[in-house]
Design an enzyme around this catalytic site. Structure first.
Site, PDB file in Angstrom:
ATOM      1  CG  ASN A  89      -0.297  -0.075   2.534  1.00  0.00           C
ATOM      2  OD1 ASN A  89       0.822   0.431   2.705  1.00  0.00           O
ATOM      3  ND2 ASN A  89      -0.952  -0.684   3.515  1.00  0.00           N
ATOM      4  CE  LYS A  94       2.455   3.410   8.545  1.00  0.00           C
ATOM      5  NZ  LYS A  94       3.381   2.289   8.768  1.00  0.00           N
ATOM      6  CD  GLU A  95       2.137  -2.681   3.415  1.00  0.00           C
ATOM      7  OE1 GLU A  95       1.719  -3.387   4.355  1.00  0.00           O
ATOM      8  OE2 GLU A  95       1.779  -2.856   2.222  1.00  0.00           O
ATOM      9  CG  ASP A 117      -5.458 -10.475   3.446  1.00  0.00           C
ATOM     10  OD1 ASP A 117      -4.242 -10.256   3.323  1.00  0.00           O
ATOM     11  OD2 ASP A 117      -6.026 -10.630   4.546  1.00  0.00           O
TER      12      ASP A 117
END
Length: 334
Positions: free
Chosen positions: A207, A209-210, A280
């Site tokens: 995402n 942030k990641e 997921d």
């Protein structure tokens, strides 16, 4: 550009029964739903009167549940203990018809439980019960044996890393070796602290942030996402990258594409109740589509639509082909 209903239907039909291996941290997600009418006299916290409880598959098990809901056949690999939570988890897998032959008993660590307290449709608290860390030698051996069996059957492998211990260097060395030998894609839902473990993966699905943490730079605007994506691709030697960007949609860096200008996909979510487990759903839909022969743009568009459906549900959830086709039908009607 987006898939039309006919294209989506064809792709979903091709996914039926397609075997996709899932390796990662298996867990149980508990939900306590209640009413909030007053503040505790013991401390300045709300009192939640529980009116309903629910337990669903979490972590890598939720990825498997998403694959199953979409019509694919998941081959789930992970660890659990033969404790109360483990028994509940096995029961949930059994009810969905998901094989448990890839699971390894780990007597040294309890089955992971995440308990969410929800009051008035708002998550108020999460309680985690877990003991993270690398598995013992016997458990590692069991995981590697099950990986070898699963990769022989699967058309793709998903690595669902929640940084609880299953995804570690000895296991990932086996992943690289087996997937290279069979020439099947391996697709990672990452944890930034583990990025060295993902070197050489076919694709990752971070995402915003990641992606920012992986690249060690901002990744919010289109230009920032493109720059961060290029940095991640170069550092880890990936073939591609799919950055999920919440209300901004997705950014796809595809093999052979222009990595200087990733393909931007607008969001399909109309209303968002809960993003729990949305990642997921994305990796399950994308991987099942790729395993079924879809090109990466088709797979990303299907995953984007699936995420748009699932975030409109409360709690960790899945999406079915019927729900996806209804979504496409509503889009065409509008």
């Amino acid at each position: 550009m987006r898939l039309d209903r006919s294209q989506a239907e064809t792709l979903l039909r091709r996914m039926e029964g397609r075997k996709v291996a899932v390796l990662g941290d298996v867990m149980l997600d508990e939900y306590l739903f209640g009413e909030v009418n007053r503040i505790s006299p013991e401390a300045p916290v709300p009192i939640v009167r529980v009116v309903r409880e629910q337990a669903v598959l979490g972590g890598a098990a939720n990825v498997a549940a998403n694959l199953k809901a979409l019509g694919a056949e998941p081959l789930l690999m992970g660890t659990l203990q033969k404790d109360a939570a483990g028994d509940r988890l096995l029961g949930l897998l059994g009810r969905l018809g998901i094989s448990i032959s890839g699971l390894v008993l780990d007597p040294s660590r309890p089955t992971i439980i995440k308990t969410r307290v929800v009051g008035q449709q708002q998550q108020m608290l999460r309680i985690d019960r877990e003991e993270a860390g690398p598995p013992e030698a016997a458990v590692l051996l069991g995981l590697r044996e099950r990986l070898a069996r699963a990769v022989e059957e699967a058309s793709a492998l998903i690595v669902s890393d929640y940084a609880k211990g299953v995804v570690c260097e000895p296991v990932m060395a086996t992943v690289r070796e087996l997937c290279a030998a069979r020439d099947i894609p391996w697709i990672v839902d990452p944890k930034p602290a583990h990025k060295a473990l993902y070197r050489g993966a076919t694709l990752m699905t971070p995402n915003t942030k990641e992606a920012s943490e992986l690249a060690q730079r901002p990744a919010r605007s289109d230009a920032e996402a493109a720059e961060a994506g290029r940095a991640i691709l170069a550092e880890l030697g990936l073939k591609g990258l799919l950055v999920t960007r919440s209300e901004r949609g997705m950014a796809l860096f595809a093999p052979g594409g222009d990595h200087g200008a990733p393909w931007m996909i607008p969001t399909e979510a109309r209303e968002v109740f809960d993003v729990s487990g949305a990642g997921d759903t994305v990796i399950a839909a994308f991987s099942a589509a790729v395993a079924s022969g879809a090109d990466w743009r088709e797979a990303a568009m299907l995953a984007n639509a699936a995420a748009g459906v699932v975030v409109a549900k409360v709690g960790t959830a899945t999406v079915t082909p019927a729900e996806l086709l209804t979504h496409y039908h509503e889009q065409e009607a509008n």
